[in-house]
Write an enzyme that holds these catalytic residues in place. Structure first.
Site, short mmCIF file in Angstrom:
data_model
loop_
_atom_site.label_atom_id
_atom_site.label_comp_id
_atom_site.label_asym_id
_atom_site.label_seq_id
_atom_site.Cartn_x
_atom_site.Cartn_y
_atom_site.Cartn_z
N LYS A 83 0.91 -1.30 0.14
CA LYS A 83 -0.05 -0.05 -0.10
C LYS A 83 1.00 1.17 0.06
CE LYS A 83 -3.69 2.18 2.83
NZ LYS A 83 -4.64 1.66 3.93
N SER A 158 -9.15 2.88 3.08
CA SER A 158 -8.14 3.56 2.35
C SER A 158 -7.24 2.49 1.75
CB SER A 158 -7.06 4.32 3.10
OG SER A 158 -6.45 3.51 4.26
N SER A 182 -10.36 0.63 7.15
CA SER A 182 -9.73 0.85 5.71
C SER A 182 -9.42 -0.65 5.20
CB SER A 182 -8.44 1.66 6.12
OG SER A 182 -8.99 2.97 6.09
#
Length: 485
Positions: A83, A158, A182
């Site tokens: 990520k 996210s 997230s």
């Protein structure tokens, strides 16, 4: 080109095939790169992609290790894309911010270090909203990530890029992080699994502050609970550099997840007694999905913690503001960088800077009381269940919903309030698929449930999710994008 893209095998099966040399690391890399080349331009899930020839060179090096009989890790030859929020040496770590658009970190975060040591090959990064703020993956550096099931809708966040890359079989497994859902919200919105582990299960750092940061964590995502557990077996384990990390290692998560589930007691928390507004159709879909616990021999009963949920939300705002302001206040103090921050980031920082020590302590007390209230609930139940989101995937051009269920949203993230309970209590919570919307305007879009376990009971959560995956008829449903010629 084939009219459809066949699904990738499970992570465990891939690892076994690679180590038996029934499949080469080059072949796996070629397969994933072909999917990325075909699908990523449509969804923008993966960013900072590395040159294909370099990825194939690294895959060949992985094959050479196997040919020599060298010991290899569980992710040997696996294409992965950390990520774009977690430090990864040699690759851009932009955090979705124009301030850091050209930043290349010289070191790996502990979790990334473990992925690399286990043999993963980093093909790029998964997209994230600016500083991970908000459950919709868009930023001014790379743009918007689109939902894997409907390009007109959002991917969530996210860890939105990670979830979409998984749903479209561009990667075998994916890492993510979670403060306010997230790992859970994007998993639910893209029909995959995402586990927010127990506090300290996956060590965080290195970083400037590692004692007070107790809301965010890193964790695994996968297309099945077994894939999630396989990745967690690499991510988990004590590290002295992370003072709140749990003792032990991740070996238990690499074992089969089959377990006796009959007789387990499940509490359905629903919309917290009407406290949480919901999109039309969310509650009906989630309540309909509960019947699959019956298939597993589990009992389900409605329950509600005895708690003031408005006080819990106030505590959340204070603790989150404290953490965000601590991390970003330097950028806000400089007019040049403040001008590059999105309004939501500025709002969080300003909230945090207004906090008094007394208000922060009051929030910590409320959090402690919440933990105690959930422990009381666990005296009667083995698992707690909530919807994974309050709304179906948003239209892709909507930054955040101003109204949910007829109720105005007073902050940019109030519509994800359903996720704060497990985060504040430090409990393991996994998004599991609940099916697909039948409501007008959202028909065919995925939704999920949060499966919440007792403190430290990550393995129990994974075992129940594994049983769920075997019981629900929609578990292996594939995105329409995989069926396009």
């Amino acid at each position: 080109m084939s009219a459809t893209l066949p699904p990738l095998p499970s992570a465990r099966a891939l690892a076994a095939a690679l180590q038996r040399r029934e499949l080469s690391c080059r072949e796996l890399m070629q397969t994933c790169l072909a999917r990325i080349d075909r699908l990523n331009p449509q969804v923008n899930a993966l960013v900072s992609l590395q040159p294909a020839e370099e990825m194939l060179r690294q895959a060949d090096a992985c094959d050479a290790q196997l040919a020599r009989g060298d010991a290899v890790g569980r992710l040997h030859g696996f294409p992965m894309a950390p990520k774009d929020f977690v430090a990864t040496a040699g690759l851009p770590t932009t955090m979705g911010s124009p301030v850091f658009a050209k930043q290349v970190t010289p070191h790996d975060a502990i979790m990334v270090e473990r992925l690399r040591r286990a043999g993963a090959v980093f093909v790029g990064r998964s997209n994230t909203p600016e500083f991970g703020l908000g459950s919709h993956t868009y930023n001014t550096v790379f743009g918007t990530t689109r939902n894997a099931w409907n390009l007109d809708h959002a991917a969530g966040g996210s860890s939105g890029g990670a979830a979409v890359a998984l749903a479209l079989h561009m990667l075998p497994v994916a890492d993510g992080s979670d403060m306010m859902g997230s790992l859970r919200n994007p998993a639910a919105w893209n029909h995959v699994y995402g586990l927010r582990p127990s506090l300290g299960r996956v060590p965080t750092g290195p970083g400037p502050e590692l004692f007070f940061q107790q809301l965010g964590c890193e964790g695994p995502m996968g297309r099945t609970p077994e894939d999630v557990a396989w990745l967690l077996s690499v991510q988990a384990g004590y590290d002295a550099r992370s003072p709140l990390s749990l003792a032990g290692d991740g070996e238990a998560f690499a074992r089969p997840l089959d377990a006796e589930l009959r007789g387990k007691r499940v509490a359905w928390l629903g919309d917290l007694g009407g406290h949480l507004p919901m999109d039309p159709g969310v509650m009906a879909l989630c309540e309909s999905a509960l019947r699959h616990f019956d298939t597993l021999g589990c009992s389900v009963a409605p329950a509600l913690p005895a708690f003031d949920f408005n006080a819990l939300w106030t505590a959340w705002l204070r603790l989150r503001g404290f953490i965000v302001a601590g991390a970003l206040r330097g950028l806000h103090a400089d007019p040049a960088t403040r001008a590059q921050l999105k309004p939501e980031a500025c709002w969080e920082i300003e909230q945090g800077e207004r906090l008094s020590a007394a208000a922060l302590h009051e929030a910590a007390v409320t959090r402690t009381q919440w933990h105690a209230a959930l422990l009381q609930l666990f005296e009667r139940f083995d698992f707690l269940v909530l919807p994974a989101a309050q709304v179906f995937p948003l239209p892709v051009d909507t930054h955040w919903p101003r109204e949910v269920g007829g109720r105005a949203m007073d902050t940019y993230h109030r519509w994800m309030e359903v996720t704060i309970g497990p985060s504040l209590a430090g409990l393991p919570a996994m998004a599991i698929p609940a099916g697909f919307s039948q409501a007008e305007g959202t028909r065919g879009l995925p939704m999920g449930l949060q499966l919440i376990g007792r403190p430290g009971a990550d393995l129990d959560v994974l075992r129940m999710a594994h049983g769920w995956h075997q019981a629900v008829p929609f578990a292996n449903a594939q995105s329409p994008l995989l069926l396009q010629p």
